[in-house]
Write an enzyme that holds these catalytic residues in place. Structure first.
Site, PDB file in Angstrom:
ATOM      1  CG  ASP A   1      64.129  65.808 -35.766  1.00 57.86           C
ATOM      2  OD1 ASP A   1      64.265  65.827 -36.992  1.00 57.86           O
ATOM      3  OD2 ASP A   1      65.063  65.666 -34.970  1.00 57.86           O
TER       4      ASP A   1
ATOM      5  CB  THR B   1      66.303  61.299 -39.296  1.00 61.42           C
ATOM      6  OG1 THR B   1      65.300  62.277 -38.986  1.00 61.42           O
ATOM      7  CG2 THR B   1      67.646  61.900 -39.012  1.00 61.42           C
ATOM      8  CB  THR B   2      61.331  61.010 -41.216  1.00 58.41           C
ATOM      9  OG1 THR B   2      61.508  61.917 -40.142  1.00 58.41           O
ATOM     10  CG2 THR B   2      60.033  60.271 -41.032  1.00 58.41           C
TER      11      THR B   2
ATOM     12  CG  ASP C   1      66.871  69.169 -37.860  1.00 59.96           C
ATOM     13  OD1 ASP C   1      67.758  68.805 -37.062  1.00 59.96           O
ATOM     14  OD2 ASP C   1      65.810  68.552 -38.046  1.00 59.96           O
TER      15      ASP C   1
HETATM   16  P1  ADP Z   1      63.095  64.006 -42.807  1.00 54.43           P
HETATM   17  O1  ADP Z   1      63.311  63.635 -41.381  1.00 54.43           O
HETATM   18  O2  ADP Z   1      63.271  62.829 -43.707  1.00 54.43           O
HETATM   19  O3  ADP Z   1      63.847  65.196 -43.239  1.00 54.43           O
HETATM   20  P2  ADP Z   1      60.745  65.638 -43.120  1.00 54.43           P
HETATM   21  O4  ADP Z   1      59.532  65.557 -42.289  1.00 54.43           O
HETATM   22  O5  ADP Z   1      61.627  66.819 -42.985  1.00 54.43           O
HETATM   23  O6  ADP Z   1      61.545  64.311 -42.875  1.00 54.43           O
HETATM   24  O7  ADP Z   1      60.277  65.506 -44.621  1.00 54.43           O
HETATM   25  C1  ADP Z   1      61.181  65.547 -45.670  1.00 54.43           C
HETATM   26  C2  ADP Z   1      60.493  65.331 -46.972  1.00 54.43           C
HETATM   27  O8  ADP Z   1      59.497  66.341 -47.191  1.00 54.43           O
HETATM   28  C3  ADP Z   1      61.463  65.444 -48.115  1.00 54.43           C
HETATM   29  O9  ADP Z   1      61.210  64.436 -49.049  1.00 54.43           O
HETATM   30  C4  ADP Z   1      61.181  66.811 -48.671  1.00 54.43           C
HETATM   31  O10 ADP Z   1      61.514  66.905 -50.043  1.00 54.43           O
HETATM   32  C5  ADP Z   1      59.720  66.949 -48.450  1.00 54.43           C
HETATM   33  N1  ADP Z   1      59.288  68.355 -48.410  1.00 54.43           N
HETATM   34  C6  ADP Z   1      59.826  69.346 -47.700  1.00 54.43           C
HETATM   35  N2  ADP Z   1      59.179  70.515 -47.920  1.00 54.43           N
HETATM   36  C7  ADP Z   1      58.188  70.243 -48.800  1.00 54.43           C
HETATM   37  C8  ADP Z   1      57.154  71.022 -49.419  1.00 54.43           C
HETATM   38  N3  ADP Z   1      57.027  72.312 -49.176  1.00 54.43           N
HETATM   39  N4  ADP Z   1      56.315  70.396 -50.255  1.00 54.43           N
HETATM   40  C9  ADP Z   1      56.432  69.077 -50.477  1.00 54.43           C
HETATM   41  N5  ADP Z   1      57.367  68.291 -49.935  1.00 54.43           N
HETATM   42  C10 ADP Z   1      58.250  68.857 -49.105  1.00 54.43           C
END
Ligand code: ADP
Ligand code: MG
Length: 546
Positions: free
Chosen positions: A64, A97-98, A386
């Site tokens: 996270d 956030t990332t 989250d």
């Molecule tokens: P953040 O802290 O930004 O939420 P995450 O590690 O949760 O970081 O990654 C979010 C990103 O991953 C978003 O761009 C989201 O659309 C993408 N994402 C989430 N699930 C999937 C999936 N199953 N396949 C591809 N991309 C995904």
């Protein structure tokens, strides 16, 4: 005399460090990029986790973004500004956030070459502002209205990629149930969802309770284990004899007065219980200690009692049961009592917890998280938190977008079209902004071990087709192909994207406008992120450090 000589006038204290113009800009950009690099390997469902060990040796395993950035001690002022972006994003949306930080880093990286070719920072920041506003417009345009099915997709998306094993689907139902239970006038009150953890079992043993779960047991074995139609006294003071404030000594000379003294104490304690009983209370929740005798009398009166509750637990109970917390037993009245259909002590794994259900305010729920170890439960808690926030945001706003890089690619294309309509030097900045959008799909695919260039090309081709659903095409990480993310259940709230872009733009602009850094104390030598003098393109090594 003053100022007339050729000697330079010294305004700054000795030891003050100063960097100016491009040097200052590049240093700041390098520091911001280092923060982004530190967390980019965690982006997306295939992102890696980080193990953080704090100064006292506590371990957190997480992917996270905001948790990582809160834990690591960032020193550089510009890096700190970027960390703030993550916190804002977390406060506003609970997710993304990332992405926000990675985007901020990329915006700054893209502006480096503009600064190098002497585009003035003001022009860049103007261009970025225009682009960010346009991006918000486009996102709104390609957003989709939510319904139950879509909300479920939002929950699944938020939970996959966290270390919750394959239980995303199971947990998503709990998340949605909880969020729906606390919705009030269109607002999802996440504060009314209480999370308790009890080690043992597996993640799938996690469940939701309509009411409040307290990690306490009744204090006397002869108290009832179960009280129906509970009237609950919420007490914030000890149910004990008050200790004298000053060190007083009481000398007793004969056995008779000793007995009288003890009897006096006893009757004071008994009076407490009598007062409680008279109000009609059959359950007592006490934040402080409870004297043995009081326990004994309460057990005799069939009153159930838990002690040493956390203040937050007492407050949650007050809210849920409509009772008020009382600081003086003498003032306790029947009006202060909270009401619940059932208070019951039940086993959760090897231990018991107290369940307060059928509360007068039904908009309060608890989630009992189970898992093999503390670390697993902690990460489940973070993931659920989250997901609850994200589902809440999706329910409140009623608007979502596809994920997996789909909106970013759409933005990259649409912004580059837009750039040519703006013209002038700002056009260059808008083009840089458009290019920066690609960092999200780029990084997600990189983290999944897929060739990033291929991915971007495929995604762009899919979006350029201009079909009705082309804007939903993101990267299928299993196949490496572009695919309709609505069909693959990868969906995120619109607000997460809009907020990530606007706060990334804000911090990039803020950093770009700085052309003079005056640091009054010499910083001790430290890691590359901390040393303001270690700028330059070689500084992106933070990712490798962690
Ligand atoms: P953040 O802290 O930004 O939420 P995450 O590690 O949760 O970081 O990654 C979010 C990103 O991953 C978003 O761009 C989201 O659309 C993408 N994402 C989430 N699930 C999937 C999936 N199953 N396949 C591809 N991309 C995904
Ligand atoms: Mg996320």
């Amino acid at each position: 005399m003053y100022g007339s000589g050729n000697q330079p006038i010294i305004v700054l204290k000795e030891g003050t460090e100063r960097s100016k113009d491009k040097e200052a800009q590049f240093n700041n950009i390098a520091a911001a990029k280092a923060v982004a690099d530190a967390i980019r390997s965690t982006l997306g469902p295939k992102g890696m986790d980080k193990m953080l060990v704090d100064t006292i040796g506590d371990v957190i395993v997480t992917n996270d973004g905001v948790t990582i950035l809160k834990e690591i001690d960032v020193q550089h002022p510009a890096a700190k500004m970027v960390v703030e972006v993550a916190k804002t994003q977390d406060d506003e949306c609970g997710d993304g956030t990332t992405s926000a930080v990675v985007l901020a880093g990329e915006l700054l990286k893209q502006s480096e070459s503009l600064i190098d070719s002497n585009v003035h920072p003001t022009v860049i920041t103007n261009g970025f502002k225009l682009a960010s506003a346009k991006a918000a417009e486009v996102l709104k345009e390609i957003s989709i209205k939510t319904d139950d099915k879509i909300v479920k997709k939002v929950a699944i998306t938020a939970l996959t990629g966290k270390s919750v094993g394959g239980e995303g689907d199971y947990l998503s139902d709990i998340v949605i149930k909880a969020a729906k239970a606390v919705i009030d006038e269109g607002k999802v009150n996440v504060d009314n969802i209480k999370i308790e953890k009890k080690v043992g079992g597996v993640i799938k043993d996690t469940y939701m309770v309509e009411g409040i779960v307290i990690d306490k047991q009744r204090i006397h074995p002869r108290m009832p284990k179960k009280v129906e139609n509970a009237k609950i006294a919420l007490i914030a003071v000890p149910l004990e004899i008050k200790k004298t404030e000053v060190d007083a000594q009481i000398s007793i000379h004969d056995p008779a007065s000793m007995a009288a003294f003890l009897a006096e104490e006893e009757s004071t304690l008994k009076a407490m219980v009598d007062t409680i009983k008279k109000t009609g209370a059959n359950v007592v929740m006490c934040q402080k200690g409870v004297d043995d005798l009081v326990q004994h009398y309460m057990a005799k009166q069939d009153i159930m009692c838990c002690r040493r509750l956390k203040q937050t637990d007492l407050e949650a109970l007050a809210k849920a049961t409509g009772g008020s917390i009382v600081g003086n037993i003498a003032e306790l009245s029947s009006k202060d009592l909270g009401k619940a259909k059932l208070v019951e002590e039940k086993a959760v794994g090897a231990e018991d917890m107290t369940f307060v259900t059928g509360c007068s305010n039904p908009k309060a729920v608890s989630i009992v998280i189970r898992g093999g170890t503390e670390h697993v439960m902690d990460e489940v808690e973070r993931a659920m938190n989250d997901a609850i926030r994200v589902v809440g945001v999706a329910m409140e706003d009623g608007k979502v977008v596809a994920g997996a890089g789909a909106p970013e690619i759409e933005l990259a294309l649409r912004l580059s079209e837009y750039a040519s309509t703006v013209g002038g030097r700002e056009q260059l900045a808008i083009e840089a902004f458009s290019k920066a959008m690609e960092i999200i799909p780029w990084t997600i695919s990189e983290n999944a071990g897929i060739d990033s260039i291929d991915s971007i090309i495929k995604l762009k081709a899919a979006h350029e087709k201009k079909g009705k659903d082309s804007a939903y095409y993101g990267l299928n990480l299993e196949t490496g192909e572009a695919a309709d993310m609505l069909k693959l259940n990868v969906v995120e709230p619109l607000r997460v994207k809009t907020q990530a872009i606007s706060s990334a733009t804000e911090v990039a602009n803020m950093i770009l406008r700085i052309d003079d850094v005056i640091a009054s104390r010499r910083a001790p030598p430290m890691n590359p992120m901390g040393d303001p003098n270690m700028g330059g393109p070689g500084m992106g090594g933070m990712g490798g450090m962690m």
